[in-house]
Design an enzyme around this catalytic site. Sequence first.
Site, PDB file in Angstrom:
ATOM      1  N   ASN A  60       0.851  -1.196   0.000  1.00  0.00           N
ATOM      2  CA  ASN A  60       0.000   0.000   0.000  1.00  0.00           C
ATOM      3  C   ASN A  60       0.884   1.242   0.000  1.00  0.00           C
ATOM      4  O   ASN A  60       1.992   1.247   0.570  1.00  0.00           O
ATOM      5  CB  ASN A  60      -1.022   0.005   1.138  1.00  0.00           C
ATOM      6  N   ILE A  61       0.396   2.281  -0.670  1.00  0.00           N
ATOM      7  CA  ILE A  61       1.153   3.535  -0.819  1.00  0.00           C
ATOM      8  C   ILE A  61       0.226   4.670  -0.392  1.00  0.00           C
ATOM      9  O   ILE A  61      -0.753   4.961  -1.098  1.00  0.00           O
ATOM     10  CB  ILE A  61       1.597   3.733  -2.289  1.00  0.00           C
ATOM     11  N   GLU A  62       0.494   5.243   0.745  1.00  0.00           N
ATOM     12  CA  GLU A  62      -0.388   6.295   1.264  1.00  0.00           C
ATOM     13  C   GLU A  62       0.110   7.676   0.866  1.00  0.00           C
ATOM     14  O   GLU A  62       1.217   7.835   0.343  1.00  0.00           O
ATOM     15  CB  GLU A  62      -0.505   6.147   2.781  1.00  0.00           C
ATOM     16  N   CYS A 104      -4.109   0.787  -2.385  1.00  0.00           N
ATOM     17  CA  CYS A 104      -3.960  -0.477  -1.643  1.00  0.00           C
ATOM     18  C   CYS A 104      -2.888  -1.361  -2.282  1.00  0.00           C
ATOM     19  O   CYS A 104      -2.593  -1.249  -3.473  1.00  0.00           O
ATOM     20  CB  CYS A 104      -5.273  -1.245  -1.660  1.00  0.00           C
ATOM     21  N   GLU A 108      -3.038  -4.525  -3.056  1.00  0.00           N
ATOM     22  CA  GLU A 108      -3.552  -5.394  -4.122  1.00  0.00           C
ATOM     23  C   GLU A 108      -3.590  -4.651  -5.448  1.00  0.00           C
ATOM     24  O   GLU A 108      -3.222  -5.182  -6.499  1.00  0.00           O
ATOM     25  CB  GLU A 108      -4.971  -5.877  -3.779  1.00  0.00           C
ATOM     26  N   CYS A 132     -10.099  -4.949   0.338  1.00  0.00           N
ATOM     27  CA  CYS A 132     -11.179  -3.955   0.453  1.00  0.00           C
ATOM     28  C   CYS A 132     -12.097  -4.041  -0.773  1.00  0.00           C
ATOM     29  O   CYS A 132     -11.772  -4.692  -1.774  1.00  0.00           O
ATOM     30  CB  CYS A 132     -10.597  -2.544   0.588  1.00  0.00           C
ATOM     31  N   CYS A 164     -10.626  -2.976  -4.207  1.00  0.00           N
ATOM     32  CA  CYS A 164      -9.717  -3.994  -4.770  1.00  0.00           C
ATOM     33  C   CYS A 164     -10.493  -5.187  -5.298  1.00  0.00           C
ATOM     34  O   CYS A 164     -10.124  -5.784  -6.313  1.00  0.00           O
ATOM     35  CB  CYS A 164      -8.694  -4.422  -3.725  1.00  0.00           C
TER      36      CYS A 164
HETATM   37  N1  THU Z   1      -5.236  -1.558   2.606  1.00  0.00           N
HETATM   38  C1  THU Z   1      -4.688  -2.322   1.630  1.00  0.00           C
HETATM   39  O1  THU Z   1      -3.574  -2.073   1.153  1.00  0.00           O
HETATM   40  N2  THU Z   1      -5.419  -3.364   1.168  1.00  0.00           N
HETATM   41  C2  THU Z   1      -6.676  -3.695   1.609  1.00  0.00           C
HETATM   42  O2  THU Z   1      -7.342  -4.511   1.010  1.00  0.00           O
HETATM   43  C3  THU Z   1      -7.187  -3.064   2.823  1.00  0.00           C
HETATM   44  C4  THU Z   1      -6.533  -1.778   3.202  1.00  0.00           C
HETATM   45  C5  THU Z   1      -4.476  -0.403   3.078  1.00  0.00           C
HETATM   46  C6  THU Z   1      -5.093   0.918   2.724  1.00  0.00           C
HETATM   47  C7  THU Z   1      -4.489   1.829   3.773  1.00  0.00           C
HETATM   48  O3  THU Z   1      -3.229   2.271   3.302  1.00  0.00           O
HETATM   49  C8  THU Z   1      -4.291   0.918   4.971  1.00  0.00           C
HETATM   50  O4  THU Z   1      -4.371  -0.414   4.491  1.00  0.00           O
HETATM   51  C9  THU Z   1      -5.307   1.113   6.065  1.00  0.00           C
HETATM   52  O5  THU Z   1      -6.597   1.020   5.568  1.00  0.00           O
END
Ligand code: THU
Length: 151
Positions: free
Chosen positions: A42-44, A53, A55, A91, A94
């Site tokens: 994941n890259i925020e 996310c 995925e 999520c 995804c």
């Molecule tokens: N996140 C994912 O990378 N994949 C998911 O399917 C669920 C959530 C990440 C998004 C965010 O950066 C962090 O988890 C918290 O929600």
Amino acid sequence: MTDKELYLEAVRARKRAYAPYSGFLVGAALLTDQGKVYSGGNIENAAYSPSNCAERTAFFKAISEGERRFLAIAIAGGPADSEALDFCPPCGVCRQVMQEFCCGEEFRIIMGNREGVLRTLRLQDLLPLGFGAEQLRQSAEVHGKDGGEAE
Ligand code: THU
């Protein structure tokens, strides 16, 4: 490639995730029908909504390299300060991205926990009655290809 090996690729990718805001690191490893693995984390973003996310990072890397056919995705998620991972289901957004490329029964979603137990799910169970290309095709048949009103 075994499911365990694919999951370990997800665990490795999780270490490269960038999640300073949620503190929740996720890694994903996507297996193509040719046995190639595309991984991602994941890259925020400070503005929050541009975040991506794990995925989708893996999917978009693969799609942009020309891949279209996939067998499985493994997901590893958990708090940054802990290696004690628990099952991390994808999520909804995804799931929708998976629906675009992985509608077949054969596609598997693999999650793991701290005991090393793997759990496998099918997209049909996570996204029943998902919206996909088929709905657009049916709509085109009814309304014509230009999207106008039916005669
Ligand atoms: N996140 C994912 O990378 N994949 C998911 O399917 C669920 C959530 C990440 C998004 C965010 O950066 C962090 O988890 C918290 O929600």
